[in-house]
Structure formats: C-alpha cells, structure tokens
Motif scaffolding. Structure first.
Motif, PDB file in Angstrom:
ATOM      1  N   ASP A 195     -19.920  -4.313  -9.160  1.00 18.89           N
ATOM      2  CA  ASP A 195     -21.143  -5.014  -9.536  1.00 18.89           C
ATOM      3  C   ASP A 195     -21.182  -6.389  -8.858  1.00 18.89           C
ATOM      4  N   PRO A 196     -22.103  -6.614  -7.922  1.00 16.46           N
ATOM      5  CA  PRO A 196     -22.145  -7.889  -7.181  1.00 16.46           C
ATOM      6  C   PRO A 196     -22.356  -9.092  -8.097  1.00 16.46           C
ATOM      7  N   LEU A 197     -23.279  -8.993  -9.070  1.00 13.39           N
ATOM      8  CA  LEU A 197     -23.598 -10.145  -9.912  1.00 13.39           C
ATOM      9  C   LEU A 197     -22.403 -10.584 -10.733  1.00 13.39           C
ATOM     10  N   SER A 265     -16.429   3.506  -2.378  1.00 12.72           N
ATOM     11  CA  SER A 265     -17.151   3.321  -1.127  1.00 12.72           C
ATOM     12  C   SER A 265     -16.603   2.087  -0.430  1.00 12.72           C
ATOM     13  N   PHE A 266     -16.953   1.931   0.840  1.00  6.55           N
ATOM     14  CA  PHE A 266     -16.427   0.799   1.601  1.00  6.55           C
ATOM     15  C   PHE A 266     -16.803  -0.529   0.959  1.00  6.55           C
ATOM     16  N   VAL A 267     -18.041  -0.637   0.490  1.00 12.28           N
ATOM     17  CA  VAL A 267     -18.503  -1.892  -0.130  1.00 12.28           C
ATOM     18  C   VAL A 267     -17.739  -2.170  -1.416  1.00 12.28           C
ATOM     19  N   ASP A 268     -17.558  -1.121  -2.245  1.00 14.36           N
ATOM     20  CA  ASP A 268     -16.815  -1.307  -3.495  1.00 14.36           C
ATOM     21  C   ASP A 268     -15.343  -1.619  -3.241  1.00 14.36           C
ATOM     22  N   LYS A 269     -14.804  -1.081  -2.152  1.00 14.70           N
ATOM     23  CA  LYS A 269     -13.424  -1.425  -1.778  1.00 14.70           C
ATOM     24  C   LYS A 269     -13.314  -2.929  -1.526  1.00 14.70           C
ATOM     25  N   LEU A 270     -14.325  -3.476  -0.837  1.00 18.01           N
ATOM     26  CA  LEU A 270     -14.328  -4.909  -0.551  1.00 18.01           C
ATOM     27  C   LEU A 270     -14.454  -5.735  -1.824  1.00 18.01           C
ATOM     28  N   TRP A 271     -15.353  -5.305  -2.720  1.00 19.63           N
ATOM     29  CA  TRP A 271     -15.530  -6.030  -3.983  1.00 19.63           C
ATOM     30  C   TRP A 271     -14.236  -6.007  -4.800  1.00 19.63           C
ATOM     31  N   GLY A 272     -13.632  -4.827  -4.886  1.00 23.11           N
ATOM     32  CA  GLY A 272     -12.394  -4.702  -5.654  1.00 23.11           C
ATOM     33  C   GLY A 272     -11.267  -5.533  -5.071  1.00 23.11           C
ATOM     34  N   SER A 273     -11.145  -5.530  -3.744  1.00 22.73           N
ATOM     35  CA  SER A 273     -10.101  -6.303  -3.072  1.00 22.73           C
ATOM     36  C   SER A 273     -10.354  -7.795  -3.220  1.00 22.73           C
ATOM     37  N   TYR A 274     -11.619  -8.186  -3.075  1.00 24.43           N
ATOM     38  CA  TYR A 274     -11.974  -9.605  -3.195  1.00 24.43           C
ATOM     39  C   TYR A 274     -11.638 -10.144  -4.584  1.00 24.43           C
ATOM     40  N   PHE A 275     -12.083  -9.443  -5.610  1.00 19.70           N
ATOM     41  CA  PHE A 275     -11.860  -9.925  -6.978  1.00 19.70           C
ATOM     42  C   PHE A 275     -10.374 -10.010  -7.282  1.00 19.70           C
ATOM     43  N   GLN A 276      -9.631  -8.986  -6.900  1.00 20.01           N
ATOM     44  CA  GLN A 276      -8.209  -8.973  -7.230  1.00 20.01           C
ATOM     45  C   GLN A 276      -7.406  -9.925  -6.360  1.00 20.01           C
ATOM     46  N   ALA A 277      -7.983 -10.353  -5.248  1.00 21.09           N
ATOM     47  CA  ALA A 277      -7.303 -11.315  -4.383  1.00 21.09           C
ATOM     48  C   ALA A 277      -7.415 -12.731  -4.930  1.00 21.09           C
ATOM     49  N   VAL A 278      -8.546 -13.056  -5.567  1.00 22.82           N
ATOM     50  CA  VAL A 278      -8.759 -14.427  -6.043  1.00 22.82           C
ATOM     51  C   VAL A 278      -8.371 -14.623  -7.502  1.00 22.82           C
ATOM     52  N   THR A 279      -8.323 -13.541  -8.272  1.00 22.39           N
ATOM     53  CA  THR A 279      -8.029 -13.690  -9.700  1.00 22.39           C
ATOM     54  C   THR A 279      -6.583 -14.069 -10.017  1.00 22.39           C
ATOM     55  N   PRO A 280      -5.568 -13.733  -9.196  1.00 27.76           N
ATOM     56  CA  PRO A 280      -4.194 -14.166  -9.538  1.00 27.76           C
ATOM     57  C   PRO A 280      -4.011 -15.680  -9.500  1.00 27.76           C
ATOM     58  N   ARG A 281      -4.983 -16.399  -8.953  1.00 31.05           N
ATOM     59  CA  ARG A 281      -4.882 -17.854  -8.895  1.00 31.05           C
ATOM     60  C   ARG A 281      -5.174 -18.447 -10.263  1.00 31.05           C
ATOM     61  N   THR A 282      -4.562 -17.873 -11.307  1.00 31.92           N
ATOM     62  CA  THR A 282      -4.577 -18.277 -12.722  1.00 31.92           C
ATOM     63  C   THR A 282      -5.792 -17.795 -13.504  1.00 31.92           C
ATOM     64  N   ALA A 283      -6.647 -16.964 -12.934  1.00 29.37           N
ATOM     65  CA  ALA A 283      -7.857 -16.545 -13.654  1.00 29.37           C
ATOM     66  C   ALA A 283      -7.568 -15.502 -14.725  1.00 29.37           C
ATOM     67  N   GLY A 284      -6.845 -14.431 -14.376  1.00 27.01           N
ATOM     68  CA  GLY A 284      -6.437 -13.457 -15.381  1.00 27.01           C
ATOM     69  C   GLY A 284      -7.366 -12.292 -15.596  1.00 27.01           C
ATOM     70  N   ASN A 286      -9.382  -8.861 -14.370  1.00 25.95           N
ATOM     71  CA  ASN A 286      -9.072  -7.805 -13.401  1.00 25.95           C
ATOM     72  C   ASN A 286     -10.152  -6.743 -13.401  1.00 25.95           C
ATOM     73  N   THR A 287     -10.479  -6.254 -12.206  1.00 24.01           N
ATOM     74  CA  THR A 287     -11.426  -5.143 -12.059  1.00 24.01           C
ATOM     75  C   THR A 287     -10.696  -3.892 -11.582  1.00 24.01           C
ATOM     76  N   LEU A 288      -9.389  -4.010 -11.349  1.00 23.19           N
ATOM     77  CA  LEU A 288      -8.551  -2.875 -10.976  1.00 23.19           C
ATOM     78  C   LEU A 288      -7.408  -2.763 -11.971  1.00 23.19           C
ATOM     79  N   ASP A 289      -6.859  -1.554 -12.110  1.00 25.52           N
ATOM     80  CA  ASP A 289      -5.720  -1.342 -13.002  1.00 25.52           C
ATOM     81  C   ASP A 289      -4.461  -1.892 -12.325  1.00 25.52           C
TER      82      ASP A 289
END
Length: 449
Positions: A195-197, A265-284, A286-289
C-alpha cells in the motif's frame, strides 16, 4: 532563652542527583506509573501479570515496541491511551514536557531544568540559552506532523474500519513519529506491504522523527545544504547512504524468498524491501514476517538496529553520527592522516573518543545480555541476538521470542530497553564519579593490533 536550630547541616547533607541520575530516575518514575495504570482492570480486557504490565510500560516509555501481549486485543481504549501517552512522552523526552508545563504556568526555567532537557534529548551541542526555544519548536513541529499524518491515515482507514479508523490513525501516527513500533494489529502492518499511502506516511513519520530535532531545526533555518552544521550534513548523508544501501541489499537478498517478497509483483517487492530497510533504524514496524527472512537479511537488520537513528531524535542505537565518525576515524588512520575530517571540517579528538566509548560500552552490554539469555532461554542464538539488539536499539522488531521469554529473560530485555533509551554513556555517568585531576603522567607506547 530560646534555642535556635540551624537547618544548614541538613541542607548540606541533602541528596543531590546529577543530571544523568535525575534523567534515569525520571524515566523509572514514568515506567512505574505506566505499569500501575496498565495493571488497572479498566486498562485490559483480561487480567495481565505485573511483569507483563511492567514490560509493556517500559517498551512504550522507551519507544521500543517489543510486546509480550497483543496490544489491540489485550488493552482497552484506556490502556491504549496510556500507551500513547507513554510513547509520546518517551519519544519527545520527559524533560521536554516538564519545560512545557513550566512555560504554561509562566514559571522561570532554571539552569538545572535546561541541563536535564539537554541530557534527555542528547543535545550536548546545543547551547543552554537556545534550548527552551528549540523545545518549543520541537513540540509544535511534532504535534503538527502527527496531526497531518493522522488526517491522511484517516482518509485511508475510516472507510476501511469505520469509526475505529480514527483510533487506528491516531495510535499509529504517534507510534510512528516517536519510533515506537506499537501496532493495534497482531501482524503489525503486514496487510499493507504494497500500500503506497501507508508505506509513505508511516516511513515519513519515523524517518523524520529519527533524524533528530537539531537537524530538523537546522534544515528549516538554513535551507541550503552547504550552510548546514557538520552534524546535520553527516546525519543527512549518512541516513541516505545507509537507507539506500539497505534497500538494495534486502531487495536482492529476499527477491527469491517465497516467505517474504518472492511471490510479490516487482512494485510490491520494492515497497516491501523499502519499508523493511528503513524500519530497523529504531522504528519497529514491519510489513514482512521477520522470522521468515533469510539469515543474511537478519544479520544486516541487526547492524541497522545497532546503528540506530540520530542524536536528539525519538530513536536510539549508537546513533548514525557515532557510526559515521568511527568509519571516518578508521579511514583517516589507514591513510596516515593526523586528523579526521569531513566536509572540510576537522572532527575534534574528544568527539572520536566519545564515539569509541559509546560503541565499546554498547558492544559489552549487548554481549552480556546475549550471554545471559543463552543460559535462560531455549531459543537459537540468532533469535536471541536479534532480540537483544532490537531491545538495545529500542527498535521493537522480533523473530517471535518475546512472548515466550522467561521471567529473567524479560528482566534482561527490560534493562536493555531502558539502557538503550537513556543511552549507554548516560548510564555510565549515573554510576561514575568524575574527578578532575591536575596531574599529568608521562606517555608510553604499547603494542596494539
């Protein structure tokens, strides 16, 4: 003849806490108060133990996000409001609220309150005189950004959940900006992986909150990159490089993993990778298991959690600037330079020693915690190490071990969350007795490496 009793000896013998001790004590008071409130019958849908209430209160006050009970199911609206208050106060700094209250009461803000706020927000480079002005701007900015995010999320979640969408929007806005990672859903934000939003709003909140309030104020005042302070430049460039590198690494590491983004899909792969890449910076969030990610991805996320966010931010970890300074100092040593520089500015030796101290104390604390949990917990080493680093970085990500921790294991994680939020150096200063010596000793070299 009337006897006059002097109270001066008693005044002299009164206990005076140092700023680090007062800060730690204040956090303990908030955690204790939160524990009592969360243990009340009106706070939960079913009775919980004192340990679970204590763990949740600590996790919320230290803006970590690790949970031993499901937040959305276990706690009532009152309990969720208590958690939101603890997240907000813990994220912005407890001393920030004390100064705001004094300002509303038109009370004079003394030097001690200013020093405590400086310690609370880790704003050691900010002058005492400009601190109150920064706190006012900090509060206004924080409430404004949370209000904007709340309105945008309402557009998404009110049509989806009805009146409950208001609660979900408010809770997740506060949780995200303060880098807390608490969610009212059992699987966190996994349902919104593509979900982009939701991805943009939530990540914008915790990235902004994690940059640090001095950086945000500096960017707002200067508007030009070349006019920014060295701290702001290192923070912005360091954050950009770390986030982009993590995004690319996780995208390729998880590309073929069917348990995470492999079937997207390719776009969702990017969204999932993006979110999980920035969330370990203390955010907590997760959109992936997390438990299903590959071992290299887990190790990368552990490094990101250890680095953490920025100084004077809602996040923890050793801080991005600490990590960058150590990298720059190492490069300077390898090149045979006599000083460490960045953006045509020399970094003070004291700053390098401070960064080294933070890193060494953090590594030792993490090692001790992992060592204890390998004794008390029946879980794989990687899972234990991930949990400890997540607690220290006040991240809140977990591979699923948190609810099953033993009594001692929960205490260890509570201590790590507390130390992570206060800061390893602050904790060291709580117990240290600093003495200024006028004696200088002769130098002598030793063999290293």
């Amino acid at each position: 003849m009337r006897r006059i009793i002097s109270l001066r000896p008693f005044a002299r013998s009164a206990i005076h806490f140092s700023p680090p001790q007062t800060l730690a004590f204040t956090f303990l008071i908030f955690i204790l108060g939160g524990t009592v409130l969360l243990k009340l019958p009106i706070a939960t849908t079913e009775p919980i133990s004192w340990m679970d209430a204590w763990f949740t209160a600590t996790s919320a006050t230290t803006v970590t996000g690790l949970i031993v009970v499901d937040t959305g199911i276990t706690y009532t609206l009152f309990g969720e409001m208590v958690i939101m208050f603890l997240m907000q106060s813990g994220g912005l700094g407890l001393m920030t609220f004390s100064i705001l209250i004094l300002m509303m009461l038109r009370k004079k803000i003394g030097l001690r309150q200013r020093i405590l706020t400086q310690q609370s927000l880790n704003l050691n480079q900010t002058s005492i005189g400009g601190l109150v002005r920064l706190v006012k701007r900090l509060f206004i900015f924080s409430i404004s950004i949370e209000a904007i995010a709340f309105g945008i999320l309402c557009i998404k979640w009110i049509p989806e959940f009805g009146i409950l969408g208001i609660k979900y929007s408010l809770f997740h806005s506060i949780s995200a900006f303060n880098n807390a990672g608490f969610s009212l859903w059992e699987n966190n934000l996994i349902n919104y992986v593509g979900d982009p939003l939701v991805n943009i709003v939530i990540t914008a909140l915790f990235i902004t909150g994690g940059l640090g309030f001095t950086v945000l104020a500096d960017v707002w005042d200067k508007r030009r990159f070349h006019k920014l302070s060295l701290h702001s430049k290192l923070m912005l460039v360091g954050t950009l490089i770390i986030n982009v590198s993590a995004l690319l690494a996780l995208f390729f590491l998880e590309y073929g993993n069917p348990e995470t983004i492999g079937n997207f899909s390719f776009v969702d792969k990017l969204w999932g990778s993006y979110f999980q890449a920035v969330t370990p910076r203390t955010a907590g969030f997760n959109t992936l298991d997390i438990a299903e990610m590959t071992t290299p991805s887990i190790l990368l996320m552990m490094l990101l959690m250890f680095i953490g966010a920025g100084s004077g931010s809602t996040g923890s970890g050793i801080k991005v600037t600490t990590f960058v300074v150590m990298i720059l100092a190492t490069i300077s040593f390898l090149r045979g330079k006599s000083e460490t520089t960045a953006f045509n500015r020399a970094i003070k030796p004291h700053t390098i020693v401070r960064a080294l101290s933070i890193m060494m104390i953090s590594i030792l604390l993490i090692f001790v915690a992992i060592f204890i949990l390998t004794i008390t917990e029946d879980a794989p080493f990687l899972v234990i190490a991930f949990e400890v680093i997540s607690a220290f970085g006040t991240v809140g990500l977990s591979m699923g071990i948190t609810p099953d921790l033993t009594f001692l294991g929960k205490i260890v994680i509570i201590v790590m969350m507390f130390i992570g939020r206060i800061g390893p150096l602050t904790i060291a200063f709580v117990f240290a007795r600093q003495k200024s010596l006028s004696i200088r000793y002769p130098e002598e070299d030793i063999f290293t490496g």
